[in-house]
Design a protein around this motif. Sequence first.
Motif, mmCIF file in Angstrom:
data_model
loop_
_atom_site.group_PDB
_atom_site.id
_atom_site.type_symbol
_atom_site.label_atom_id
_atom_site.label_comp_id
_atom_site.label_asym_id
_atom_site.label_seq_id
_atom_site.Cartn_x
_atom_site.Cartn_y
_atom_site.Cartn_z
ATOM 1 N N ALA A 3 0.989 -1.149 -0.028
ATOM 2 C CA ALA A 3 0.025 -0.029 -0.136
ATOM 3 C C ALA A 3 0.792 1.184 -0.002
ATOM 4 O O ALA A 3 0.487 2.355 -0.896
ATOM 5 N N SER A 4 2.115 1.330 0.680
ATOM 6 C CA SER A 4 2.873 2.540 0.815
ATOM 7 C C SER A 4 3.506 2.718 -0.388
ATOM 8 O O SER A 4 3.684 3.584 -0.920
ATOM 9 N N ALA A 5 3.837 1.548 -1.092
ATOM 10 C CA ALA A 5 4.526 1.535 -2.563
ATOM 11 C C ALA A 5 3.599 2.139 -3.515
ATOM 12 O O ALA A 5 4.072 2.946 -4.461
ATOM 13 N N LEU A 6 2.353 1.802 -3.466
ATOM 14 C CA LEU A 6 1.285 2.358 -4.363
ATOM 15 C C LEU A 6 1.363 3.891 -4.029
ATOM 16 O O LEU A 6 1.258 4.882 -5.006
ATOM 17 N N LYS B 150 1.429 -6.203 -4.221
ATOM 18 C CA LYS B 150 0.131 -5.666 -4.757
ATOM 19 C C LYS B 150 0.310 -5.614 -6.486
ATOM 20 O O LYS B 150 1.452 -5.056 -6.890
ATOM 21 N N ILE B 151 -0.750 -6.067 -7.327
ATOM 22 C CA ILE B 151 -0.841 -5.828 -8.548
ATOM 23 C C ILE B 151 -1.811 -4.860 -8.857
ATOM 24 O O ILE B 151 -3.018 -5.088 -8.634
ATOM 25 N N VAL B 152 -1.644 -3.841 -9.678
ATOM 26 C CA VAL B 152 -2.524 -2.659 -9.939
ATOM 27 C C VAL B 152 -2.293 -2.421 -11.312
ATOM 28 O O VAL B 152 -1.335 -2.582 -12.050
ATOM 29 N N GLY B 153 -3.193 -1.826 -11.931
ATOM 30 C CA GLY B 153 -3.404 -1.371 -13.100
ATOM 31 C C GLY B 153 -3.485 0.365 -13.168
ATOM 32 O O GLY B 153 -3.838 0.754 -12.221
ATOM 33 N N PHE C 235 -5.574 5.226 -11.308
ATOM 34 C CA PHE C 235 -5.274 3.993 -11.043
ATOM 35 C C PHE C 235 -6.361 3.015 -11.077
ATOM 36 O O PHE C 235 -7.340 3.517 -10.441
ATOM 37 N N PHE C 236 -6.411 1.768 -11.411
ATOM 38 C CA PHE C 236 -7.114 0.972 -11.364
ATOM 39 C C PHE C 236 -7.082 0.218 -10.058
ATOM 40 O O PHE C 236 -6.180 -0.708 -9.750
ATOM 41 N N GLU C 237 -7.926 0.463 -9.082
ATOM 42 C CA GLU C 237 -7.980 -0.400 -7.749
ATOM 43 C C GLU C 237 -9.214 -1.176 -7.534
ATOM 44 O O GLU C 237 -10.195 -0.574 -7.885
#
Length: 207
Positions: A15-18, A190-193, A205-207
Amino acid sequence: MYTHSKETQSNLTPASALQILKDGNQRFINNLKANRNLLQQVNETSTGQFPFATILSCIDSRTSAELIFDQGLGDIFSIRIAGNILNEDILGSMEFATKVVGTKIIMVLGHTKCGAIVGACNHVEMGNLTTLLNKIQPALVNEKTVTEERNGSNPEFVNKVTDIHVNLTIDRIRRESPIVAALEQEGSIKIVGGLYDVETGLVTFFE
């Protein structure tokens, strides 16, 4: 801005990386930059690297991940290929980045007005590019809402295919890499688009 060490990388959560990516993009669209000494970062990373993110994006000259997320040397693994497509070599790179080196997030970043997406929508065939664009075709098949002008001249169709392609790529990462899928399931990554707007510089950001 400090260079990531093993300690700072280890202390980050997905989460902090995002949030670091989000904050960096906000600086970018506001024409701000974190205060960093790139030459110093060259020296500090000469004996090792501890990036916090792995980003799969397009080769488009406008979509440099280091710039649009305001990151420095040693901060991200940047995987760039036309249409941000996925293959086994890229999956292997992601497995190395996460399992071996310890990045906390994988981001699949599409962008508006992507030439590869437009080419796929137009069913372009040209040498080795044909094979690459074929990897985008599932997104066209999955787009069901546009019934007319299903080609690269229709911005609505192109935009929807772009979003679907990002999400299908994330699905494939989870399905085709048990290593990455396990890391996500245990909460290590985490994998996000996301979608980069080439007109504004903003990443959605797609979450």
